[in-house]
Design an enzyme around this catalytic site. Sequence first.
Site, short mmCIF file in Angstrom:
data_model
loop_
_atom_site.label_atom_id
_atom_site.label_comp_id
_atom_site.label_asym_id
_atom_site.label_seq_id
_atom_site.Cartn_x
_atom_site.Cartn_y
_atom_site.Cartn_z
N ASP A 173 30.47 4.51 8.28
CA ASP A 173 31.79 4.72 7.69
C ASP A 173 32.00 3.91 6.41
O ASP A 173 32.94 4.16 5.66
CB ASP A 173 32.90 4.34 8.69
CG ASP A 173 33.29 5.50 9.59
OD1 ASP A 173 33.17 6.66 9.14
OD2 ASP A 173 33.72 5.25 10.72
N GLN A 227 34.35 5.39 16.92
CA GLN A 227 35.47 6.29 16.68
C GLN A 227 36.80 5.61 17.03
O GLN A 227 36.95 5.02 18.10
CB GLN A 227 35.31 7.57 17.52
CG GLN A 227 36.44 8.57 17.38
CD GLN A 227 36.58 9.09 15.97
OE1 GLN A 227 35.60 9.24 15.26
NE2 GLN A 227 37.80 9.37 15.55
N LYS A 253 30.87 15.96 14.11
CA LYS A 253 29.84 15.12 13.49
C LYS A 253 28.45 15.50 14.00
O LYS A 253 27.48 15.57 13.23
CB LYS A 253 30.09 13.64 13.80
CG LYS A 253 31.38 13.08 13.27
CD LYS A 253 31.40 13.02 11.76
CE LYS A 253 32.65 12.31 11.28
NZ LYS A 253 32.94 12.59 9.87
#
Length: 284
Positions: free
Chosen positions: A120, A97, A53
């Site tokens: 997300d 995460q 990322k």
Amino acid sequence: MVAIVLDGLATAKAIKSELKVAVEDLRARGIVPGLGTLLVGDDPGSHSYVGGKHRDCAEVGINSIRIDLPVSASVNDVRAAIAELNAAKKVTGYIVQLPLPSGMDANSMLELIDPAKDADGLHPTNLGKLVMNVSGEMKSPLPCTPSGIVELLERYQVPTRSAEVAIIGRGLTVGRPLSLLMTRKGIDSTVTILHSASKNLSEAVKRADIVVAAIGSPHFVKPEWIKPGAAVLDVGITRTDAGLVGDVDPQVSQVAGFLSPNPGGVGPMTRAMLLKNVVLAAQN
């Protein structure tokens, strides 16, 4: 017949090029998009994913802030890190995460995220807006994998209007939100969600013009299940002794008209759409 490959790597690269231009425009106006990541523990896969990322951010000019906590971190430590990311002006979007360490309730942590910074697109508020059909650009972030699937179909001009879509898997990250996206006005598909309790699953798949497999069962989808010329997107992935394996039997490529392979298909699109959510949040 040999399927046309829905190349997620190439499409993600094109999206990153577009985002780089958007980021340069924002910087010229004194606005700098920033991605934050919160990683708890020492899971190798999670560390690799988060590292990717941050490399993606550097590629398009997005700032990135990384908070890593040890596996011994307490719930209060994680809460404090989330509060820090919520308050950080340099962060326009961030992720927590998963998985979190055993014994830590992921849902309660995710609910602490500022919905406007939910990179997300999976915060309950944003999923609720998706159900209400008010999410998307300039409103709220969309879930990354489903929006990546839709983007891939659009860019390869796979017909979706009146198409029969079979989604194998009812998970929160792919199946459920994708079903909502595919029935939106302008996409206009008819969706069937299939799962472990579905009767005559293969028969339902055979009727579909678009098949999305997202259950994490190696080579579950067989060539004989596929309507000739259908578009097939392999989303689920399983780590085996032979390496990473998708949900779709490779021989499906001899029947399908379009095939998004795994690895190399939807995965890169998911990462690209995360970046897009961060940039859209900065534009907002």
